[in-house]
Motif scaffolding. Structure first.
Motif, PDB file in Angstrom:
ATOM      1  N   SER A  59     -18.027 -19.637 -67.023  1.00 45.36           N
ATOM      2  CA  SER A  59     -18.495 -18.949 -67.655  1.00 45.36           C
ATOM      3  C   SER A  59     -19.457 -19.251 -69.407  1.00 45.36           C
ATOM      4  O   SER A  59     -21.100 -18.340 -69.332  1.00 45.36           O
ATOM      5  N   SER A  60     -19.350 -19.543 -69.894  1.00 46.37           N
ATOM      6  CA  SER A  60     -19.151 -19.224 -70.797  1.00 46.37           C
ATOM      7  C   SER A  60     -19.945 -21.629 -71.486  1.00 46.37           C
ATOM      8  O   SER A  60     -19.698 -21.511 -72.981  1.00 46.37           O
ATOM      9  N   CYS A  61     -20.108 -21.526 -70.729  1.00 42.79           N
ATOM     10  CA  CYS A  61     -20.121 -23.848 -71.188  1.00 42.79           C
ATOM     11  C   CYS A  61     -19.329 -23.573 -72.062  1.00 42.79           C
ATOM     12  O   CYS A  61     -20.138 -24.663 -73.142  1.00 42.79           O
ATOM     13  N   GLU A  62     -17.533 -23.238 -72.059  1.00 37.62           N
ATOM     14  CA  GLU A  62     -17.005 -24.634 -73.307  1.00 37.62           C
ATOM     15  C   GLU A  62     -17.066 -25.674 -72.826  1.00 37.62           C
ATOM     16  O   GLU A  62     -17.238 -26.259 -74.111  1.00 37.62           O
ATOM     17  N   ALA A 687     -32.943  -6.529 -96.072  1.00 35.32           N
ATOM     18  CA  ALA A 687     -32.694  -6.919 -95.416  1.00 35.32           C
ATOM     19  C   ALA A 687     -32.563  -7.928 -95.146  1.00 35.32           C
ATOM     20  O   ALA A 687     -33.823  -9.059 -95.757  1.00 35.32           O
ATOM     21  N   VAL A 688     -31.424  -8.684 -94.303  1.00 33.15           N
ATOM     22  CA  VAL A 688     -30.974 -10.441 -94.356  1.00 33.15           C
ATOM     23  C   VAL A 688     -31.193 -10.484 -92.347  1.00 33.15           C
ATOM     24  O   VAL A 688     -30.160 -10.300 -92.453  1.00 33.15           O
ATOM     25  N   ILE A 689     -31.492 -12.103 -92.730  1.00 30.08           N
ATOM     26  CA  ILE A 689     -31.245 -12.350 -91.234  1.00 30.08           C
ATOM     27  C   ILE A 689     -30.196 -13.652 -91.505  1.00 30.08           C
ATOM     28  O   ILE A 689     -30.113 -13.955 -93.108  1.00 30.08           O
ATOM     29  N   GLU A 690     -28.611 -13.088 -90.524  1.00 28.31           N
ATOM     30  CA  GLU A 690     -27.429 -13.436 -91.083  1.00 28.31           C
ATOM     31  C   GLU A 690     -27.194 -14.331 -89.389  1.00 28.31           C
ATOM     32  O   GLU A 690     -27.299 -13.724 -88.614  1.00 28.31           O
ATOM     33  N   ARG A 691     -27.263 -15.701 -89.237  1.00 27.36           N
ATOM     34  CA  ARG A 691     -27.269 -16.155 -87.649  1.00 27.36           C
ATOM     35  C   ARG A 691     -26.140 -17.788 -87.613  1.00 27.36           C
ATOM     36  O   ARG A 691     -25.921 -17.593 -88.780  1.00 27.36           O
ATOM     37  N   ASP A 692     -25.559 -17.646 -86.630  1.00 30.07           N
ATOM     38  CA  ASP A 692     -25.139 -18.964 -86.298  1.00 30.07           C
ATOM     39  C   ASP A 692     -25.584 -20.247 -86.168  1.00 30.07           C
ATOM     40  O   ASP A 692     -26.965 -19.932 -86.161  1.00 30.07           O
ATOM     41  N   ASN A 693     -25.621 -21.276 -86.323  1.00 29.79           N
ATOM     42  CA  ASN A 693     -26.272 -22.489 -85.719  1.00 29.79           C
ATOM     43  C   ASN A 693     -25.785 -22.885 -84.279  1.00 29.79           C
ATOM     44  O   ASN A 693     -26.525 -23.988 -83.598  1.00 29.79           O
ATOM     45  N   GLN A 694     -26.183 -21.355 -83.753  1.00 40.30           N
ATOM     46  CA  GLN A 694     -25.602 -22.324 -81.557  1.00 40.30           C
ATOM     47  C   GLN A 694     -26.635 -21.675 -81.724  1.00 40.30           C
ATOM     48  O   GLN A 694     -27.843 -20.489 -81.734  1.00 40.30           O
ATOM     49  N   SER A 695     -26.886 -21.864 -79.919  1.00 37.46           N
ATOM     50  CA  SER A 695     -28.299 -22.094 -79.124  1.00 37.46           C
ATOM     51  C   SER A 695     -27.698 -21.838 -77.759  1.00 37.46           C
ATOM     52  O   SER A 695     -26.350 -21.532 -77.049  1.00 37.46           O
ATOM     53  N   GLY A 696     -28.216 -20.761 -76.903  1.00 38.40           N
ATOM     54  CA  GLY A 696     -27.655 -20.746 -75.512  1.00 38.40           C
ATOM     55  C   GLY A 696     -27.049 -20.042 -75.535  1.00 38.40           C
ATOM     56  O   GLY A 696     -26.180 -19.069 -76.136  1.00 38.40           O
ATOM     57  N   PRO A 697     -25.638 -20.742 -74.558  1.00 39.20           N
ATOM     58  CA  PRO A 697     -24.215 -20.198 -74.244  1.00 39.20           C
ATOM     59  C   PRO A 697     -23.205 -19.651 -75.762  1.00 39.20           C
ATOM     60  O   PRO A 697     -22.318 -18.779 -75.915  1.00 39.20           O
ATOM     61  N   ASP A 698     -24.018 -20.724 -76.685  1.00 43.95           N
ATOM     62  CA  ASP A 698     -22.997 -20.447 -77.790  1.00 43.95           C
ATOM     63  C   ASP A 698     -22.313 -20.226 -78.628  1.00 43.95           C
ATOM     64  O   ASP A 698     -22.131 -20.135 -79.595  1.00 43.95           O
TER      65      ASP A 698
END
Length: 778
Positions: A59-62, A687-698
């Motif tokens: 379900s989470s595309c692991e 204000a800052v954007i904080e993000r991971d380098n992941q896309s889609g279900p990740d």
């Protein structure tokens, strides 16, 4: 492999498709007309869901495994989708009873590579390639009960199948036996035997009683008479199959009842102007100023739009590809050709794949047609620009552009389900990266709605020569002091960097001006006088300075952040390249003060001791407030424990540094978390954007935080307050969650805008979402 869309799209469409005839020969029967097609400007198609193929695994595309969705068909009631997944030698099933919430139903092994699929009654008919080699092609037709998802029969095909279609009356199944050439053999060109053919299956009665008939396609007046390599097939209401022979730039029509070739003709040539043919040295600029003469169309996908006309997607292969589509009459005459319009569309909406400019451009891969409401539509899938273009067919011989839809990367199959007001694309591209942003093969579901189109969110106006301003890879955002204008920049994917002026008062927002950044005073060259060389200080390599400035004085930097300067013009934060860990610093992180016309007026540098800590992840965002510049560093530099927030006093010309505590990595795929843009809120708050380098279900970390610099001493670690988790906003687009949310700004009226960087359509779909989050930062 080059796959085809389900013939169900054509059969469903042909039951109601009524396009005016355009020059068909006298012996072509006319199609009865139920009603004329009428344009509808009140209804549009919008994406309502994206189903990642990896959801069949978890379900989470692991699982990090290669998957694909190449060709898709639907059950006769339109409630179940069946798609081919060639990397796993299986077909998958998806419940779309609720099209906005597709549900995985599992997969079925095929004992070979499924290449195409169609449906007859309760059965899915799957063409499967079982070839042991190019010189010994083999394949089979697998008949599957859709309800039980079990194989009920198999039919040997005696060659490598590619495309499959079924007649509307269910009497005939046509299978293209391509017998694909080995591109690594010799010069990779035809002829390579055995040649292909068309196989007709008489499909009345139980599948166990079906018989096959072969139609030879050799010895026609084409480029490689012994090696036809048929590619795609579609069947009209008169049970005439049209077959594209891509490498031969040829088209064949076959009467399925008799198994006879009734017509064949060349697909012809196209000459194009105002297109971009140059992508080297990469990356480059998109310049719609070049021409292409007598380019072979080399069509791939094909669909009938009446019994007298069909449309080809001119993808190209050996020597061709005309970057558009063609409406043909059955006698081989051209009723309409798209010319350069699809290339201009991609430039206008930020989807030009510049790395394909010297090849086949956006590469139209496939076509489908269908009547929705009272309007006949054509759908053209662009493989390299990852969009589905929609055209109104109401006016004879004049397809009119209606809208464009974002797709997961590299759409191959297109399916129309008019009975449910649905269109489906199957996107094959997959890249199961561990730790980095993965690309997910997917089914995209679009619905015909009484609603305005939701995409694109930005489109450009025309230049004076009539071509659109080409753009892509947007990074930072900055708002004008008053009104609805925002400014963005393109990043290092392109040379000759620009600032863009965007009017957000319209939908889509209008990219209405481009400002080229230039260095006429040679300020970049003078950096060599003040920055130590890498050989002595690991901060800057003088040898790379000439590459930053072009002959016309435009610059090749890495603009990541932009702010409107209080005294006029802009501040641009350029991220450096290389890092001390590898002792390969090639360019430093620099702040450029540029005029309103883009001329560099000053350059702000970091202290040498901070430069010495540089890694490849530097400046991302910049803001000006209360006489200071505040810049966000993306990730932690050598010797630090947190990323820096740099504060530069514009009067004293001195630096101080604060540290920002990042969220932990929470994605099952690992990766990293870092900072993107920063925008001033007044009173030392940002204000800052904080993000991971992941896309889609990740993707798990896509957030906006507020920080307050009041009273913070040099070296302090900041505290942060969550303003908004924007994952729900990104999911609301009904596509894959986009990785790089990199632009953030607030208009004078309080509206907050967020935009992603589409990476120049390089290893990504090119989708750009400019999202109004409302007044969340007041």
């Amino acid at each position: 492999m080059k796959k085809t869309a389900s013939a169900l799209a054509a059969s469903l469409a042909l039951s109601t498709l009524l396009v005016a005839c355009g020059g068909g020969s006298d012996d072509t029967p006319s199609v009865p007309r139920l009603a004329a097609s009428v344009s509808d400007n009140t209804q549009f198609f919008n994406r309502v869901a994206t189903f990642a193929v990896c959801e069949q695994i978890g379900s989470s595309c692991e699982a990090r495994v290669a998957t694909a969705a190449e060709i898709v068909a639907a059950s006769t009631d339109g409630m179940t989708l069946i798609y081919t997944n060639s990397p796993k030698d299986e077909v998958g099933f998806v419940d779309i009873t609720d099209p906005s919430a597709p549900v995985a139903l599992g997969a079925l092994a095929m004992g070979g590579e499924p290449t195409s699929i169609t449906v007859q009654g309760n059965h899915a008919l799957i063409a499967v390639n079982t070839s042991p080699s190019f010189t010994a092609p083999d394949g089979k037709l697998v008949v599957v009960d859709i309800a039980t998802r079990q194989v009920v029969h198999e039919i040997a095909l005696g060659g490598q199948p590619d495309s499959i279609a079924i007649s509307k009356d269910g009497k005939y199944v046509a299978v293209v036996i391509e017998n694909e050439r080995d591109e690594g053999a010799g010069d990779g060109r035809p002829a390579q035997l055995p040649g292909g053919k068309l196989t007709i299956i008489d499909s009345v009665g139980a599948p166990s009683t079906w018989k096959t008939r072969d139609v030879a396609l050799t010895n026609l007046a084409m480029l490689y008479p012994t090696d036809p390599e048929p590619e795609y097939v579609s069947i009209n209401d008169n049970n005439v199959a049209v077959v594209t022979l891509q490498e031969n730039n040829h088209i064949v029509q076959v009467d399925l009842a008799t198994g006879k070739v009734t017509r064949d003709f060349t697909a012809g040539k196209v000459s194009l102007t105002q297109i971009d043919l140059t992508d080297a040295p990469r990356p480059n600029q998109v310049n719609l100023t070049e021409s292409l003469s007598d380019r072979l169309r080399e069509p791939d996908g094909v669909t009938w739009v009446s019994t007298r006309q069909f449309v080809t997607a001119n993808e190209g292969d050996l020597d061709g590809g005309s970057r558009g589509f063609t409406l043909f009459n059955t006698d081989g005459s051209v009723a309409h050709d798209a010319g350069n319009t699809m290339e201009h569309l991609m430039a206008r909406i930020g989807h030009t794949n510049d790395k394909r400019s010297d090849a086949k451009g956006n590469e139209p891969e496939n076509v489908a047609a269908g009547r929705f409401g009272s309007t006949d539509y054509l759908f053209v899938a662009s493989e390299r620009s990852s969009v589905l273009a929609v055209y109104d067919l109401s006016k004879a011989n004049a397809p009119a552009f209606k809208q464009v839809l974002p797709s997961a990367q590299a759409p191959e199959g297109v399916l129309t389900i008019p009975s449910r007001n649905l269109v489906i694309t199957a996107s094959e591209e997959t890249n199961p990266v561990v730790g980095g942003p993965a690309v997910f093969a997917a089914l995209n579901i679009y619905q015909y709605q009484k609603a305005a189109p939701k995409y694109p969110t930005i489109e450009s106006v025309n230049r004076t020569d009539g071509t659109p301003i080409p753009w892509s890879a947007l990074s930072g955002l900055a708002a004008a002091p008053t009104g609805s204008l925002v400014y963005a920049i393109d990043d290092s994917f392109f040379k000759g960097n620009r600032i863009f002026e965007i009017d957000t008062s319209t939908k889509p927002a209008k990219l209405q001006r481009e400002i080229r950044i230039t260095d006429p005073s040679g300020l970049i060259a003078k950096l060599a006088d003040v920055l130590p060389d890498t050989a002595s200080g690991t901060t800057f390599d003088d040898a790379d300075l000439p590459a930053l400035v072009n002959a016309d004085k435009s610059v090749n930097i890495d603009p990541e952040g932009i702010a409107v300067a209080s005294g006029g013009g802009f501040w641009v934060a350029s991220e450096g390249a290389g890092g001390v860990a590898a002792n390969n610093v090639k360019s430093a992180n620099l702040i450029f003060k540029v005029s309103a016309t883009g001329v560099i007026e000053d350059i702000v540098q970091l202290p040498v001791d901070v430069n010495a800590k540089q890694t490849s992840n530097g400046y991302e965002g910049i803001a000006e407030s209360d006489g200071k510049l505040v810049v966000a560093f993306q990730r932690t530099w050598t010797g630090d424990t947190h990323p820096r927030i740099g504060v530069y006093d514009l009067v004293a010309k001195t630096w101080s540094f604060l540290f920002y505590p990042l969220d932990l990595v929470t994605s099952a795929n690992g990766g990293w978390v870092g900072l993107s843009d920063i925008t001033a809120l007044g009173n030392n708050r940002f204000a800052v954007i904080e993000r991971d380098n992941q896309s889609g279900p990740d993707a798990t970390v896509k957030k906006i935080y507020r920080i307050d610099l009041t009273g913070k001493a040099d070296g302090s670690v900041l505290t942060k307050t969550l303003v908004r988790d924007v994952l729900p906003d990104l999911r609301a687009t009904k596509g894959h969650v986009l990785e790089k949310i990199e632009g953030l700004t607030r208009l004078a009226n309080g509206d907050v805008y967020l935009v992603n960087d589409n990476d120049g359509v390089d290893l990504g779909s090119g989708e750009t979402q400019l999202i109004n989050l409302g007044k969340i930062l007041n």
